[in-house]
Design an enzyme around this catalytic site. Structure first.
Site, PDB file in Angstrom:
ATOM      1  N   TYR A 143       0.653  -1.225   0.389  1.00 44.29           N
ATOM      2  CA  TYR A 143      -0.134   0.069  -0.293  1.00 44.29           C
ATOM      3  C   TYR A 143       0.532   1.396  -0.082  1.00 44.29           C
ATOM      4  O   TYR A 143       0.190   2.640  -0.308  1.00 44.29           O
ATOM      5  CB  TYR A 143      -1.473  -0.160   1.244  1.00 44.29           C
ATOM      6  CG  TYR A 143      -1.979  -1.065   1.393  1.00 44.29           C
ATOM      7  CD1 TYR A 143      -2.440  -1.640   0.496  1.00 44.29           C
ATOM      8  CD2 TYR A 143      -2.599  -1.811   2.852  1.00 44.29           C
ATOM      9  CE1 TYR A 143      -3.004  -2.855   0.492  1.00 44.29           C
ATOM     10  CE2 TYR A 143      -3.710  -2.501   2.051  1.00 44.29           C
ATOM     11  CZ  TYR A 143      -3.480  -3.131   1.516  1.00 44.29           C
ATOM     12  OH  TYR A 143      -4.550  -4.421   1.867  1.00 44.29           O
TER      13      TYR A 143
ATOM     14  N   LEU B 197     -17.470  -3.461   1.078  1.00 39.84           N
ATOM     15  CA  LEU B 197     -18.654  -2.683   0.433  1.00 39.84           C
ATOM     16  C   LEU B 197     -18.989  -3.049  -1.017  1.00 39.84           C
ATOM     17  O   LEU B 197     -19.013  -2.014  -1.782  1.00 39.84           O
ATOM     18  CB  LEU B 197     -18.250  -1.422   0.740  1.00 39.84           C
ATOM     19  CG  LEU B 197     -18.515  -1.078   2.757  1.00 39.84           C
ATOM     20  CD1 LEU B 197     -18.859   0.322   3.277  1.00 39.84           C
ATOM     21  CD2 LEU B 197     -19.592  -2.353   3.387  1.00 39.84           C
TER      22      LEU B 197
ATOM     23  N   ILE C 236     -12.964  -5.353   7.104  1.00 44.56           N
ATOM     24  CA  ILE C 236     -11.843  -4.129   7.043  1.00 44.56           C
ATOM     25  C   ILE C 236     -11.946  -2.765   6.352  1.00 44.56           C
ATOM     26  O   ILE C 236     -11.350  -2.474   5.196  1.00 44.56           O
ATOM     27  CB  ILE C 236     -10.161  -4.872   7.786  1.00 44.56           C
ATOM     28  CG1 ILE C 236     -10.170  -5.168   6.798  1.00 44.56           C
ATOM     29  CG2 ILE C 236     -10.101  -4.653   9.184  1.00 44.56           C
ATOM     30  CD1 ILE C 236      -9.078  -5.964   6.378  1.00 44.56           C
TER      31      ILE C 236
ATOM     32  N   LYS D 208     -12.016   0.014   3.936  1.00 46.49           N
ATOM     33  CA  LYS D 208     -11.900   1.629   3.761  1.00 46.49           C
ATOM     34  C   LYS D 208     -12.105   2.714   4.000  1.00 46.49           C
ATOM     35  O   LYS D 208     -13.795   2.851   3.665  1.00 46.49           O
ATOM     36  CB  LYS D 208     -10.585   1.246   2.393  1.00 46.49           C
ATOM     37  CG  LYS D 208     -10.296   2.879   2.222  1.00 46.49           C
ATOM     38  CD  LYS D 208     -10.489   2.729   0.162  1.00 46.49           C
ATOM     39  CE  LYS D 208      -9.768   4.362   0.168  1.00 46.49           C
ATOM     40  NZ  LYS D 208      -9.280   4.419  -0.758  1.00 46.49           N
TER      41      LYS D 208
ATOM     42  N   ASN E 178     -19.334   3.489   9.325  1.00 46.37           N
ATOM     43  CA  ASN E 178     -19.396   2.598   9.262  1.00 46.37           C
ATOM     44  C   ASN E 178     -19.233   1.864  11.369  1.00 46.37           C
ATOM     45  O   ASN E 178     -19.537   1.034  11.147  1.00 46.37           O
ATOM     46  CB  ASN E 178     -17.649   1.720   8.539  1.00 46.37           C
ATOM     47  CG  ASN E 178     -17.796   2.085   6.844  1.00 46.37           C
ATOM     48  OD1 ASN E 178     -18.617   2.272   6.757  1.00 46.37           O
ATOM     49  ND2 ASN E 178     -16.744   2.118   6.717  1.00 46.37           N
TER      50      ASN E 178
END
Length: 277
Positions: free
Chosen positions: A54, A193, A231, A233, A243
């Site tokens: 990342y 999602l 998890i 983002k 969330n």
């Protein structure tokens, strides 16, 4: 409402992993990433996920350092990239990741993909050494199919605590979940999602409308009902809070049945080197 939810309201798995965390994939603006992590931790999150690939471990570490939360309260995870999965490279780059994150141990260290330099015995022996040295609290794997997971469990001298995979209502991964359950391996859902696809589905919209919440909250609540760690983002404060409020959503049997009946399949992360290709 979210600031009324204490951190300990978030359930954990039997392996001690908080079931809702903050993902940081593609959160590659250093200032924004650091602020997202700080904001999430001060909102109540206690699980932060990143990876060497990342390119934001420094920023995640900055956010962790800036948050008014003790390091020992945070479940911090990163992943070793496929180019660094040789025995010596694992040990060296794991320490480099910890240096960038500004920590002296990791709560979870994952094999990012069973690809590239990955060799089960060589790679996982290095992970087991890091575990024995106390530098990592848990060994994890990511994007492993059932057969990859079985091999990893057979050869690794440390317990495999989790398998992180893409998982959401449009990619429920039932067979893989069953395999993980049989080995007492947590399932951790990235892209929970479906990279925004959950906002465009009638079944999820129906359940969300019934509860007066967002489709994101419904998807995260569905994962929690299935015993799956999520998890997602989030960068902005509103999304981080939305969330987090999914912890208040309680789905009933009809809600679960509606979501389980979704027959559309969408895989959002599908590189050529993935084990299913």
């Amino acid at each position: 409402m979210a600031d009324q939810i204490a951190p300990d309201f978030c359930p954990t798995t039997s392996n001690g992993t908080p079931m809702l965390g903050l993902g940081t994939w593609e959160n590659d603006d250093p200032e924004q990433c650091a602020e997202s992590v700080r904001n999430a931790l001060e909102r109540g999150y206690r699980h932060i996920d990143t990876a060497q690939a990342y390119g934001n471990e420094d920023a995640v570490g900055e956010g962790l350092a800036n948050a008014d939360v003790d390091r020992e309260e945070v479940f911090l995870a990163t992943k070793i990239w496929i180019d660094n999965l040789g025995y010596e490279d694992v040990k060296e780059t794991a320490r480099e990741s910890m240096d960038r994150l500004g920590v002296d141990y990791l709560d979870m260290l994952y094999v990012h993909w069973p690809a590239g330099e990955y060799d089960p015995e060589e790679t996982l022996s290095a992970f087991a050494e890091l575990y024995d040295e106390g530098l990592i609290e848990n060994v994890g794997v990511s994007n492993f199919m059932a057969e990859d997971l079985e091999t990893a469990i057979d050869v690794c001298d440390a317990p495999i605590a989790a398998n992180q995979v893409e998982l959401h209502p449009l990619l429920p991964q039932e067979d893989l979940r069953e395999a993980c359950e049989s080995y007492d391996v947590d399932v951790v859902a990235y892209s929970p999602l479906a990279r925004g696809q959950v906002f465009n589905h009638d079944g999820l919209e129906e359940v969300a409308s019934r509860h007066g919440v967002s489709e994101a909250q419904v998807s995260l609540a569905w994962l929690r009902e299935k015993g799956i760690v999520a998890i997602p983002k989030a960068t902005g404060e509103d999304h981080i809070e939305d969330n987090w409020e999914s912890l208040l959503v309680e789905l009933d049997r009809s809600d679960i049945d509606t979501i389980d009946a979704i027959d559309e399949v969408s895989r959002e992360v599908d590189p050529d080197f993935a084990p299913w290709n």
